[in-house]
Design a protein around this motif. Structure first.
Motif, PDB file in Angstrom:
ATOM      1  N   LEU A 206     -49.262  62.443  15.165  1.00 18.32           N
ATOM      2  CA  LEU A 206     -50.719  62.434  15.316  1.00 18.32           C
ATOM      3  C   LEU A 206     -51.104  61.794  16.637  1.00 18.32           C
ATOM      4  O   LEU A 206     -51.980  62.271  17.342  1.00 18.32           O
ATOM      5  CB  LEU A 206     -51.365  61.660  14.164  1.00 18.32           C
TER       6      LEU A 206
ATOM      7  N   PHE B 189     -50.533  64.186  19.397  1.00 17.09           N
ATOM      8  CA  PHE B 189     -51.541  65.239  19.367  1.00 17.09           C
ATOM      9  C   PHE B 189     -52.849  64.734  19.957  1.00 17.09           C
ATOM     10  O   PHE B 189     -53.650  65.504  20.476  1.00 17.09           O
ATOM     11  CB  PHE B 189     -51.817  65.693  17.928  1.00 17.09           C
ATOM     12  N   GLN B 190     -53.089  63.439  19.807  1.00 14.48           N
ATOM     13  CA  GLN B 190     -54.387  62.873  20.166  1.00 14.48           C
ATOM     14  C   GLN B 190     -54.332  62.058  21.435  1.00 14.48           C
ATOM     15  O   GLN B 190     -55.110  61.115  21.605  1.00 14.48           O
ATOM     16  CB  GLN B 190     -54.892  62.020  19.007  1.00 14.48           C
TER      17      GLN B 190
ATOM     18  N   THR C 196     -55.641  66.947   4.719  1.00 10.04           N
ATOM     19  CA  THR C 196     -56.579  67.767   5.474  1.00 10.04           C
ATOM     20  C   THR C 196     -56.048  69.197   5.517  1.00 10.04           C
ATOM     21  O   THR C 196     -54.867  69.361   5.693  1.00 10.04           O
ATOM     22  CB  THR C 196     -56.708  67.238   6.916  1.00 10.04           C
ATOM     23  N   PRO C 197     -56.833  70.249   5.379  1.00  6.32           N
ATOM     24  CA  PRO C 197     -58.301  70.255   5.258  1.00  6.32           C
ATOM     25  C   PRO C 197     -58.820  70.136   3.829  1.00  6.32           C
ATOM     26  O   PRO C 197     -59.972  70.398   3.604  1.00  6.32           O
ATOM     27  CB  PRO C 197     -58.644  71.630   5.832  1.00  6.32           C
TER      28      PRO C 197
ATOM     29  N   ARG D 249     -53.199  68.772   9.993  1.00  3.72           N
ATOM     30  CA  ARG D 249     -54.111  67.641   9.853  1.00  3.72           C
ATOM     31  C   ARG D 249     -54.768  67.294  11.185  1.00  3.72           C
ATOM     32  O   ARG D 249     -55.942  66.924  11.244  1.00  3.72           O
ATOM     33  CB  ARG D 249     -53.348  66.434   9.320  1.00  3.72           C
ATOM     34  N   ALA D 250     -53.994  67.426  12.267  1.00  3.54           N
ATOM     35  CA  ALA D 250     -54.536  67.041  13.565  1.00  3.54           C
ATOM     36  C   ALA D 250     -55.529  68.058  14.098  1.00  3.54           C
ATOM     37  O   ALA D 250     -56.314  67.760  14.981  1.00  3.54           O
ATOM     38  CB  ALA D 250     -53.400  66.867  14.565  1.00  3.54           C
ATOM     39  N   THR D 251     -55.507  69.277  13.559  1.00  2.00           N
ATOM     40  CA  THR D 251     -56.283  70.344  14.194  1.00  2.00           C
ATOM     41  C   THR D 251     -57.548  70.712  13.449  1.00  2.00           C
ATOM     42  O   THR D 251     -58.568  71.017  14.065  1.00  2.00           O
ATOM     43  CB  THR D 251     -55.404  71.609  14.324  1.00  2.00           C
ATOM     44  N   ILE D 252     -57.505  70.721  12.127  1.00  2.00           N
ATOM     45  CA  ILE D 252     -58.535  71.420  11.361  1.00  2.00           C
ATOM     46  C   ILE D 252     -59.510  70.436  10.737  1.00  2.00           C
ATOM     47  O   ILE D 252     -59.106  69.391  10.234  1.00  2.00           O
ATOM     48  CB  ILE D 252     -57.869  72.295  10.262  1.00  2.00           C
ATOM     49  N   PRO D 253     -60.806  70.767  10.743  1.00  2.99           N
ATOM     50  CA  PRO D 253     -61.783  69.929  10.042  1.00  2.99           C
ATOM     51  C   PRO D 253     -61.649  70.063   8.527  1.00  2.99           C
ATOM     52  O   PRO D 253     -60.955  70.957   8.041  1.00  2.99           O
ATOM     53  CB  PRO D 253     -63.138  70.458  10.492  1.00  2.99           C
ATOM     54  N   ARG D 254     -62.368  69.210   7.833  1.00  3.18           N
ATOM     55  CA  ARG D 254     -62.289  69.188   6.377  1.00  3.18           C
ATOM     56  C   ARG D 254     -63.254  70.207   5.784  1.00  3.18           C
ATOM     57  O   ARG D 254     -64.374  70.372   6.246  1.00  3.18           O
ATOM     58  CB  ARG D 254     -62.653  67.795   5.891  1.00  3.18           C
TER      59      ARG D 254
ATOM     60  N   ILE E 200     -66.724  65.305  10.105  1.00  2.00           N
ATOM     61  CA  ILE E 200     -66.469  66.556   9.409  1.00  2.00           C
ATOM     62  C   ILE E 200     -64.972  66.724   9.197  1.00  2.00           C
ATOM     63  O   ILE E 200     -64.550  67.622   8.494  1.00  2.00           O
ATOM     64  CB  ILE E 200     -67.152  67.719  10.172  1.00  2.00           C
ATOM     65  N   GLY E 201     -64.168  65.865   9.746  1.00  2.00           N
ATOM     66  CA  GLY E 201     -62.750  65.856   9.409  1.00  2.00           C
ATOM     67  C   GLY E 201     -61.832  66.296  10.522  1.00  2.00           C
ATOM     68  O   GLY E 201     -60.627  66.244  10.374  1.00  2.00           O
ATOM     69  N   ALA E 202     -62.386  66.743  11.655  1.00  2.00           N
ATOM     70  CA  ALA E 202     -61.530  67.114  12.779  1.00  2.00           C
ATOM     71  C   ALA E 202     -61.277  65.856  13.589  1.00  2.00           C
ATOM     72  O   ALA E 202     -62.104  65.453  14.392  1.00  2.00           O
ATOM     73  CB  ALA E 202     -62.188  68.179  13.639  1.00  2.00           C
ATOM     74  N   MET E 203     -60.139  65.238  13.358  1.00  2.29           N
ATOM     75  CA  MET E 203     -59.963  63.892  13.887  1.00  2.29           C
ATOM     76  C   MET E 203     -59.485  63.858  15.340  1.00  2.29           C
ATOM     77  O   MET E 203     -59.539  62.821  15.971  1.00  2.29           O
ATOM     78  CB  MET E 203     -59.022  63.106  13.000  1.00  2.29           C
ATOM     79  N   THR E 204     -59.047  64.967  15.864  1.00  3.54           N
ATOM     80  CA  THR E 204     -58.459  64.918  17.201  1.00  3.54           C
ATOM     81  C   THR E 204     -59.505  64.936  18.304  1.00  3.54           C
ATOM     82  O   THR E 204     -59.289  64.381  19.379  1.00  3.54           O
ATOM     83  CB  THR E 204     -57.493  66.101  17.376  1.00  3.54           C
TER      84      THR E 204
ATOM     85  N   PHE F 110     -60.552  61.876  20.486  1.00  4.19           N
ATOM     86  CA  PHE F 110     -59.677  61.343  21.525  1.00  4.19           C
ATOM     87  C   PHE F 110     -59.820  62.137  22.818  1.00  4.19           C
ATOM     88  O   PHE F 110     -59.761  61.574  23.898  1.00  4.19           O
ATOM     89  CB  PHE F 110     -58.235  61.333  21.036  1.00  4.19           C
TER      90      PHE F 110
ATOM     91  N   ASN G 124     -64.111  77.753  15.160  1.00  2.68           N
ATOM     92  CA  ASN G 124     -63.305  77.403  13.999  1.00  2.68           C
ATOM     93  C   ASN G 124     -64.060  77.760  12.723  1.00  2.68           C
ATOM     94  O   ASN G 124     -65.200  77.372  12.523  1.00  2.68           O
ATOM     95  CB  ASN G 124     -63.033  75.892  14.045  1.00  2.68           C
TER      96      ASN G 124
ATOM     97  N   ILE H  28     -63.691  76.864   9.608  1.00  3.89           N
ATOM     98  CA  ILE H  28     -64.081  75.741   8.747  1.00  3.89           C
ATOM     99  C   ILE H  28     -65.274  75.010   9.355  1.00  3.89           C
ATOM    100  O   ILE H  28     -66.224  74.646   8.669  1.00  3.89           O
ATOM    101  CB  ILE H  28     -62.897  74.784   8.548  1.00  3.89           C
TER     102      ILE H  28
ATOM    103  N   ARG I 191     -68.928  74.593   7.665  1.00  2.00           N
ATOM    104  CA  ARG I 191     -69.447  73.257   7.381  1.00  2.00           C
ATOM    105  C   ARG I 191     -70.799  73.020   8.036  1.00  2.00           C
ATOM    106  O   ARG I 191     -71.563  72.159   7.592  1.00  2.00           O
ATOM    107  CB  ARG I 191     -68.465  72.185   7.875  1.00  2.00           C
TER     108      ARG I 191
END
Lengths: 329, 163, 390
Positions: free
Chosen positions: A34, A37-38, A215-216, A291-296, C121-125, C128, C192, C194, C198
């Protein structure tokens, strides 16, 4: 005597020890991957590139204060993480890690048990394990936890269905419930179930990630909405047990994908054990990548996805597989 | 919108408003009496001033009619601004315009909270920035800058919550 | 018969997704919101009260702390108001530098919004990537002003320092690089599936209602109203620059997202024009009441020394009068209602906070949606509690 008692005990200790070690390092891989990725490094301070981080976390959590909220249901609150972790660890018993080995002239199978209903055992215990999540959320006496628990129960019940149907088509192809038989049936690259049952593979991946609450589909512990959901009130070791259970589930899920679809330990050149872990960690890496790419997704959309899309697709796939299997004899 | 035209229309609509005019560095300002205020605001809304930018309260302490309340209006049609001022004595209440502009709801609550000016007909007149059982109104000129109880420890027991 | 009962969920003030200390008390039926009550004031510092006992120059750092994610824009708003009351003209070069700083502040504010909104909304990257670029702007702030987050670079009468060559080179580099970064944000989110499910049709508000609730800035423009203070009431040479006001159609979370993403582009276009056409000349007005004399002057001339002492210690007397002056902050119309009484301190300074009115529209926007949407809606309004509570 040795065959009946001592070898199983040694195997048990070795398998659980090695697996829990891998589970602990799954957390390290997740944080590291992660991080990269970030645009950051992830853990760097404890050991070389943070290699000792899982150990440090365990020590830290072990010495933290146990907090039980006043309005929690104390007995259930304490029991929930135990349920979670114990059923998660039990799943490791039936996973075949590699081909049989010969050590000191004795033939040793690299699994603890090979029940003829191996896959049902896993499906059953995984569902019981989710009681930990539900009870933990419910007993914390916190509305966020309560909502997380509710979401968890609804989601796990729903996604269990498509998961089971995806597995069902593999059972039909293999003709056995035993995981060892399933691996044996995928000896050659072209026999892998991912090529024979691609639809089942996709359904299994999606509903598996949903079962894992990642996630998601991380509804029960959506950080931003429910501030961690079911484990909001948990601290110290109780929290790490939940955490460990979650990663054990991830590990078991990845090894199941390997076993059911990716040919288990079969592979050229390298020994079977190595192949197994390479494939497993590749699956884990895909989960982290997602998990690193997609929103929830939103809670109701998650339900809609299951009942209106995944379940019909899985059912249709089972029927199609049945027809093909029947026609080919 | 032509402010002049709007004002002419306004004076025909409400003939007894006691209009005073001023120009505040490019923004026209009218001062109306408290009695004609609701009618003026309704008319201005009908004339096209559809946004209430802000509600400003000013404490002019030694003055007998102690407070100024200024409503900053804007017409989105051509972005022309107009300030409407009412002068309020300490024991009087301003008729609320939150039924006309929703933004007046919080704007008037803030003026009520910080200056203690009452608004009659407001749907939800509670303190907004200070806590509910806070005593005094901080933006009044006779409220000490360091607060009334700056030397006492902050007592969480006495703080009353809204819910 | 079963009776439907609602649950009260207290969201905030320490909830991770309420962006500071906003507290929203939600009444839930299942996961659907039937009633929402925002509670504010947890960050109330009484800035308006403090201002009444500070000189005009001393107030400037306080304005940094309003919308702390886009501090220079607040400085600009305050300085424009005071200069109008003083009746002084700011040199052209200073005006352009102000524009650059204010637009950087807007980009910084939008970076913070983009990162946290996506995180909610859950896109954590995304956060950064946004903060990587925000960091570059902070480095430029440090280069020119010495401070990263709260530069206080824009002063009454001009700007604090001359722009260094290094700063100008950095700005040019950033302007050339940023469109690529923006493309990256778009790739992560805009199409995207999703993300669109959302955000589309969530938190819809029509243009009339948005105006009636006092919404300004990107949140109003998302509903299709092309109101931007930079165009409607040009200040600080904004009339010189060629830029567009992006507007949305539906007034939902997605449109507000698109508007802000387009504003990134417009802001960078303004900065590019300003840095290329940067006029030469002084960066501070020569009005002796406002400008502090230069160092060589002070060291050779006693009257200059006294004047510096007076400007810095006693402050600038501002003529009596009242005015309302607004600028376009990162969140919307940021206004200052300034009442001067001839002394060195303002008689009253009322800050028209755009976020205050954005938050007041929350009950209207939240009701009928789910808890997960509440997070998306709060994020899309982009409220900053420093400005709401003041």
């Amino acid at each position: 005597m040795t065959d009946l008692l001592i070898i199983p005990i040694i195997k048990m200790l070795v398998i659980f020890g090695v697996c829990l070690f891998f589970v602990a390092y799954t957390t390290w891989i997740e944080r590291k991957a992660l991080g990269h990725f970030q645009l950051r490094y992830g853990p760097m301070r404890v050991g070389y590139h943070g290699l000792l981080q899982p150990l440090a976390d365990a020590v830290k959590n072990f010495f933290k204060e146990e907090v039980v909220p006043d309005n929690a249901d104390r007995a259930v609150f304490l029991m929930a993480p135990v349920i979670s972790i114990s059923f998660a660890v039990m799943l490791l018993a039936v996973i075949p890690f590699g081909p049989a080995m010969t050590i000191f002239g004795k033939r040793i199978d690299l699994y603890l048990a090979n029940p003829s209903i191996g896959i049902l055992f896993i499906l059953g215990l995984a569902t019981i394990g989710s009681y930990g999540t539900i009870l933990g959320g419910w007993s914390s006496g916190n509305k966020y936890g309560y909502m997380g628990g509710l979401r968890a129960s609804a989601m796990i019940i729903s996604y269990e269905l498509s998961l089971a149907f995806a597995v069902l088509s593999i059972i039909m192809v293999t003709g056995s419930f035993s995981l060892v038989d399933m691996v044996a049936a995928q000896q050659h690259f072209w026999d892998w179930n991912i090529f024979r049952e691609p639809v089942a593979f996709l359904v299994f991946m999606i509903s598996g990630i949903a079962e894992l609450n990642r996630t998601p589909f991380d509804m029960p512990e959506a950080e931003s909405e429910l501030c961690c959901g079911y484990n909001i009130e948990y601290s110290s070791m109780k929290f790490s047990l939940f955490f460990l259970a979650e990663y054990t589930h991830l590990f078991v899920f990845a090894s199941l994908v390997t076993t059911l679809f990716l040919g288990g330990w079969h592979g050229p050149v390298l020994p079977g054990l190595v192949w197994f872990f390479v494939k497993t960690f590749a699956v884990i890496f895909v989960c982290i990548w997602i998990r690193a790419t997609i929103p929830r997704l939103r809670y109701d959309k998650v339900m809609k996805l299951e009942w209106k899309f995944l379940l019909p697709v899985a059912l249709a796939n089972v029927i199609a597989t049945g027809v093909v299997v029947a026609l080919l004899g | 919108m032509e402010i002049e035209k709007a004002l002419i229309a306004l004076s025909t609509e409400c003939p007894d408003l006691g209009l005073k005019r001023a120009d505040r560095h490019g923004m026209p300002e009218i001062t109306v009496s408290l009695e004609s205020f609701p009618q003026v605001m309704k008319t201005l809304r009908a004339l096209g001033f559809d946004m209430l930018s802000d509600v400003v309260g000013i404490d002019r302490m030694p003055r007998p009619v102690r407070f100024d309340v200024i409503y900053l209006l804007m017409a989105m049609e051509d972005f022309s601004r107009l300030a409407v001022k009412v002068e309020v004595a300490q024991d009087r209440e301003v008729p609320s315009v939150s039924g006309i502009w929703n933004s007046a709801n919080w704007g008037e609550r803030e003026v009520f909270d910080l200056l203690g000016i009452g608004f009659s007909g407001h749907p939800d007149l509670r303190r907004i920035l200070m806590w509910e059982n806070f005593e005094g109104h901080p933006l009044r000129k006779d409220f000490p800058l360091e607060g009334k109880d700056f030397d006492k420890p902050f007592d969480t027991e006495t703080i009353k919550d809204y819910f | 018969m079963s009776e439907s009962k609602t649950v009260t969920l207290n969201m905030g003030p320490h909830h991770p997704a309420t962006h500071g200390v906003l507290r929203v008390v939600l009444e839930l039926d299942g996961e659907t919101i039937v009633n929402a009550t925002p509670v504010i004031g947890y960050l109330h510092r009484g800035i308006e009260k403090i201002c009444e006992s500070r000189t005009y120059q001393q107030i400037l750092p306080l304005t940094d702390r309003l919308d702390y994610s886009a501090a220079s824009a607040n400085n600009l708003g305050y300085c424009v108001a005071v200069e109008k009351l003083l009746g002084i003209e700011v040199p052209k070069r200073a005006q352009y530098l102000r524009v650059i700083m204010a637009e950087f502040a807007r980009i910084m504010g939008h970076h913070l919004w983009l990162g946290t909104h996506a995180l909610d909304i859950g896109a954590m990257t995304v956060i950064f990537y946004a903060f990587r670029d925000r960091e570059m702007i902070m480095a430029m702030n440090e280069e020119i002003a010495g401070y990263r987050l709260t530069p206080s670079f824009i002063r009454i009468g001009g700007v604090a320092y001359e722009a260094t060559d290094d700063f100008i080179a950095k700005v040019r580099k950033f302007v050339a690089w940023f469109p690529k970064a923006l493309e990256g944000y778009h790739q992560l989110l805009t199409d995207n599936k999703i993300w669109t499910t959302r955000t589309m049709n969530i938190g819809k508000i029509s243009a009339e209602e948005a105006i009636n609730h006092g919404l300004t800035g990107p949140s109003l423009r998302g509903s299709g109203v092309a109101y931007d203070v930079r165009k409607a009431f040009p200040y600080s040479s904004y009339g010189d620059f060629d830029f567009k006001i992006p507007i949305g159609e539906n007034g939902d979370v997605y449109d507000r997202y698109l508007v802000r993403m387009e504003e990134f582009k417009q802001s960078i276009a303004i900065i590019a024009q300003a840095i290329e056409n940067l006029p030469s000349g002084p960066v501070m007005t020569d009005n002796p009441l406002v400008a502090s004399p230069s160092q060589p002057e002070v060291q050779t001339d006693i009257s200059a020394l006294i004047r510096r002492f007076m400007v810095n210690a006693k402050g600038t007397p501002v003529p009596s009068g009242e005015l309302y002056s607004a600028v376009e902050g990162a969140k919307g119309e940021l206004g200052f209602y300034l009442v001067g009484d001839g002394s060195e301190q303002p008689y009253r300074l009322k800050i028209r906070s755009s976020c205050f009115y954005l938050a007041s529209a929350l009950p209207r926007l939240l009701v009928g949606h789910m808890v997960a949407d509440a997070i998306a809606i709060i994020g899309s309004l982009d409220v900053v509690l420093g400005e709401i509570d003041r």
